[in-house]
Design an enzyme around this catalytic site. Structure first.
Site, PDB file in Angstrom:
ATOM      1  CG  HIS A 136      33.296   1.389 -36.328  1.00  0.00           C
ATOM      2  ND1 HIS A 136      34.086   1.453 -37.452  1.00  0.00           N
ATOM      3  CD2 HIS A 136      32.021   1.221 -36.778  1.00  0.00           C
ATOM      4  CE1 HIS A 136      33.326   1.323 -38.537  1.00  0.00           C
ATOM      5  NE2 HIS A 136      32.077   1.187 -38.149  1.00  0.00           N
ATOM      6  N   GLY A 178      16.174  -4.273 -40.584  1.00  0.00           N
ATOM      7  CA  GLY A 178      16.287  -3.984 -39.158  1.00  0.00           C
ATOM      8  C   GLY A 178      14.997  -3.462 -38.561  1.00  0.00           C
ATOM      9  CG  ASP A 236      27.123   1.252 -37.791  1.00  0.00           C
ATOM     10  OD1 ASP A 236      27.141   2.394 -38.297  1.00  0.00           O
ATOM     11  OD2 ASP A 236      28.045   0.428 -37.936  1.00  0.00           O
TER      12      ASP A 236
END
Length: 282
Positions: free
Chosen positions: A62, A138, A155
């Site tokens: 991350h 998305g 991600d």
């Protein structure tokens, strides 16, 4: 004998995790989800037989997914996260002086279960005043939105199931449409040693759409098989060439508390081994 979770990502190579305690298991509308505890890595989230993240080493993934583009850009105000339902990417994003971090996740169940069983990953980011969480596809979002972003971070899980379209030329083309000038697109592109086609295809598609395309690497223990590749695509070469001194100044100004990322690691991550360079140059 302890129960074991066997990852099924690769046909000829794999890894397993002993399950100290299973916290949750369900087949959702979109994917097969399990959350369990492991003595070495803490809490583990897996989808469709593939390890997604752990509380033990998620910070590497991350931090590199977020801080590399945001510190390179330097003035990002609005960013988009596609996927990231566990909240870890959003957690790192809101540490920056953004106006808004928009996260679009297809599976609301992943968000809710992460809040309940993996709150360490989001660390309150879902409720941050600069966060906007949208439950939607998305792919469809970047196709239809009229919003523009300084940075887009994909991600996603690996290119199987509902995530496969997030590696397509049409998706990347729409991401390019949604970026402001000097915008940056970041993707996760798997482990080059075991997923070389993913790297080559990503480079081929992105190179036809963006002026500056490359990859950078980080070693995340739970993503087995060697260093992991992150795709970098920008409408300008300037962000990738941000001087080390500038990165250091931005890192200090934002008072970031990191466990893996540093400006020096940022610069070094773009130094690719010859084998990886050959994959993307043909």
């Amino acid at each position: 004998m302890k129960q074991v979770y066997q990852e099924t990502l690769h046909q000829d190579y794999g890894q397993f995790f002993t399950i100290s305690h299973e916290l949750y298991r369900e087949k959702t509308e979109h994917q097969d989800l399990v959350i369990f505890e492991n003595a070495a890595f803490g809490k583990v989230l897996a989808l469709d037989g593939i390890i997604q993240t752990t509380t033990g080493d998620n910070h590497i993934y991350h931090e590199m997914l977020v801080h590399v583009p945001l510190l390179a850009h330097g003035n990002a105000r609005n960013i988009l996260i596609v996927g990231g339902g566990d909240g870890g990417t959003l957690r790192e994003a809101v540490k920056h002086p953004l106006d808004r971090a928009t996260m679009v996740e297809i599976d609301s169940h992943v968000i809710e279960l992460s809040k309940e069983h993996l709150p360490e990953l989001s660390d309150g980011a879902f409720d941050h005043p600069r966060s906007e969480v949208i439950v939607a596809d998305g792919f469809a979002f970047v196709e239809q939105t009229d919003q523009r972003f300084d940075v887009i971070i994909v991600d996603s899980s690996d290119p199987v199931g509902p995530s496969a379209v997030l590696f397509s030329e049409e998706f990347y083309r729409n991401c390019r449409r949604c970026l402001n000038p000097d915008g940056i697109l970041i993707t996760q592109n798997g482990v080059p040693y075991l997923q070389s086609d993913e790297l080559k295809n990503g480079h081929r598609i992105l190179s036809g759409l963006f002026e500056d395309v490359t990859f950078y690497l980080a070693t995340v223990p739970t993503y087995s098989g060697g260093p992991m590749a992150f795709g970098w695509a920008s409408t300008s070469p300037d962000p990738r060439n941000t001087p080390l001194e500038t990165l250091q100044a931005r890192y200090a100004e934002r008072a970031l508390q990191t466990s893996y990322y540093t400006p020096d690691i940022h610069k070094g991550a773009f130094a690719l081994p010859p084998r990886v360079s050959r994959l993307i140059t043909g």
